[in-house]
Design a protein around this motif. Structure first.
Motif, PDB file in Angstrom:
ATOM      1  N   UNK A   1       0.941  -1.090   0.124  1.00 13.34           N
ATOM      2  CA  UNK A   1       0.013   0.000  -0.043  1.00 13.34           C
ATOM      3  C   UNK A   1       0.919   1.434  -0.076  1.00 13.34           C
ATOM      4  N   UNK A   2       1.976   1.232   0.457  1.00 14.63           N
ATOM      5  CA  UNK A   2       2.955   2.366   0.622  1.00 14.63           C
ATOM      6  C   UNK A   2       2.766   3.472   1.236  1.00 14.63           C
ATOM      7  N   UNK A   3       1.785   3.351   2.234  1.00 11.71           N
ATOM      8  CA  UNK A   3       1.411   4.459   3.202  1.00 11.71           C
ATOM      9  C   UNK A   3       2.362   4.944   3.964  1.00 11.71           C
ATOM     10  N   UNK A   4       3.375   4.226   4.499  1.00 11.90           N
ATOM     11  CA  UNK A   4       4.657   4.827   5.223  1.00 11.90           C
ATOM     12  C   UNK A   4       5.468   5.673   4.236  1.00 11.90           C
ATOM     13  N   UNK A   5       5.493   5.250   3.080  1.00 13.39           N
ATOM     14  CA  UNK A   5       6.210   5.990   2.117  1.00 13.39           C
ATOM     15  C   UNK A   5       5.697   7.462   1.686  1.00 13.39           C
ATOM     16  N   UNK A   6       4.296   7.329   1.847  1.00  2.83           N
ATOM     17  CA  UNK A   6       3.482   8.576   1.619  1.00  2.83           C
ATOM     18  C   UNK A   6       3.790   9.534   2.887  1.00  2.83           C
ATOM     19  N   UNK A   7       3.578   8.860   4.139  1.00  5.74           N
ATOM     20  CA  UNK A   7       3.626   9.518   5.191  1.00  5.74           C
ATOM     21  C   UNK A   7       5.000  10.278   5.494  1.00  5.74           C
ATOM     22  N   UNK A   8       6.054   9.711   4.672  1.00  8.28           N
ATOM     23  CA  UNK A   8       7.301  10.441   4.928  1.00  8.28           C
ATOM     24  C   UNK A   8       7.618  11.406   3.792  1.00  8.28           C
TER      25      UNK A   8
ATOM     26  N   UNK B   1      -0.707  15.315   4.979  1.00 10.56           N
ATOM     27  CA  UNK B   1       0.285  16.457   4.784  1.00 10.56           C
ATOM     28  C   UNK B   1       1.608  15.856   4.529  1.00 10.56           C
ATOM     29  N   UNK B   2       1.565  14.411   4.481  1.00  7.68           N
ATOM     30  CA  UNK B   2       2.771  13.919   4.265  1.00  7.68           C
ATOM     31  C   UNK B   2       3.881  14.129   5.106  1.00  7.68           C
ATOM     32  N   UNK B   3       3.410  14.279   6.605  1.00 13.34           N
ATOM     33  CA  UNK B   3       4.457  14.592   7.480  1.00 13.34           C
ATOM     34  C   UNK B   3       4.318  13.549   8.577  1.00 13.34           C
ATOM     35  N   UNK B   4       5.337  13.389   9.358  1.00 13.84           N
ATOM     36  CA  UNK B   4       5.263  12.637  10.708  1.00 13.84           C
ATOM     37  C   UNK B   4       4.694  13.739  11.709  1.00 13.84           C
TER      38      UNK B   4
END
Length: 262
Positions: free
Chosen positions: A44-51, A226-229
């Motif tokens: 799903x690549x959600x961690x990628x997007x979230x970074x 917002x693609x941020x931690x």
């Protein structure tokens, strides 16, 4: 020489905060001066997007690394949040079929990481919510697992299944694999059931349960859009403060066991 720790963030139940934990713990450890690599093992690549990485543009990815088309150096990306990432996108779903035919299929990730281990203090892997070859690769490469979980009845059932799975992996693939810690996520102290399940975790797992609790928090839920931690999205939010506290607890545990020195 500092010895790196490799954590698989895993739970066979979905929606418990695995990706949220992988992203925000990575950012928080980096903020505390640690050299951190996060690996996205979920198609799903959600961690990628979230970074802040556009997964459609993220090429090559961990998929190419696993099947041997790219090297670690070619796949690694530096994020603006102080840590590195091996990104993923939907291509990774195809690795499941291709890996079946490959030699050392359970150890492809471990072998690919070997040349870069000295570059990091912590490596965190966001595993998919299923026991497939991607998750097995993560567990075979890890020193230990961080298990995010909600304090609800079904979570206890899933936890017992996961513990049984970890025992099998330890017996057949990775004898050093341990439970690093259980992390209570999306915690609502107003719920009696939540308190009861939390007490059961403490009773059965003792000091394996992190003292830090991740609360339900709107800012924590908003940060991925917002693609941020969350520590960069709203550093003063309860969610950000909780993950910074968790990062400090991880470091304190490491220091207490003398693992900061090789």
């Amino acid at each position: 020489m500092r010895k790196q720790k490799i954590f698989a963030v895993t739970n066979q139940k979905g929606g418990v905060g695995k990706t949220t934990t992988a992203v925000n713990l990575s950012a928080s450890l980096a903020a505390l001066g640690q050299r951190v690599l996060m690996i996205d093992l979920d198609p799903q690549g959600n961690a990628t997007t979230g970074c802040g990485v556009h997964k459609r543009e993220a090429l090559p990815t961990v998929y190419q690394l696993l099947i041997g088309r790219s090297t670690f150096a070619e796949v690694r990306l530096h994020t603006e949040f102080g840590f590195d990432i091996l990104p993923a996108n939907r291509e990774l779903a195809g690795a499941e079929v291709e890996l079946i035919q490959m030699e050392r299929r359970e150890y492809r990730l471990r072998d690919a990481l070997a040349p870069a281990l000295a570059d990091y203090d912590f490596i965190l892997m966001d595993c998919p919510p299923a026991l497939n070859l991607l998750t097995v690769n993560g567990l075979a490469a890890a020193d230990s697992v961080i298990i995010p979980m909600q304090c609800e009845y079904y979570a206890l059932e899933g936890l017992s299944d996961l513990v049984a799975t970890l025992k099998k992996v330890r017996s057949h693939l990775n004898s050093r694999l341990q439970i690093e810690g259980l992390l209570r996520t999306m915690y609502d102290p107003r719920s009696t059931l939540t308190q009861q399940v939390s007490a059961e975790l403490d009773s059965h797992f003792g000091d394996k349960v992190y003292r830090t609790i991740i609360p339900r928090n709107v800012r924590l839920a908003e940060a991925p859009s917002y693609a941020k931690p969350v520590t960069f999205f709203d550093r003063n939010s309860r969610g950000a403060q909780a993950y910074m506290a968790l990062a400090q607890e991880v470091l304190d545990r490491r220091a207490a066991t003398g693992e900061s020195q090789q």
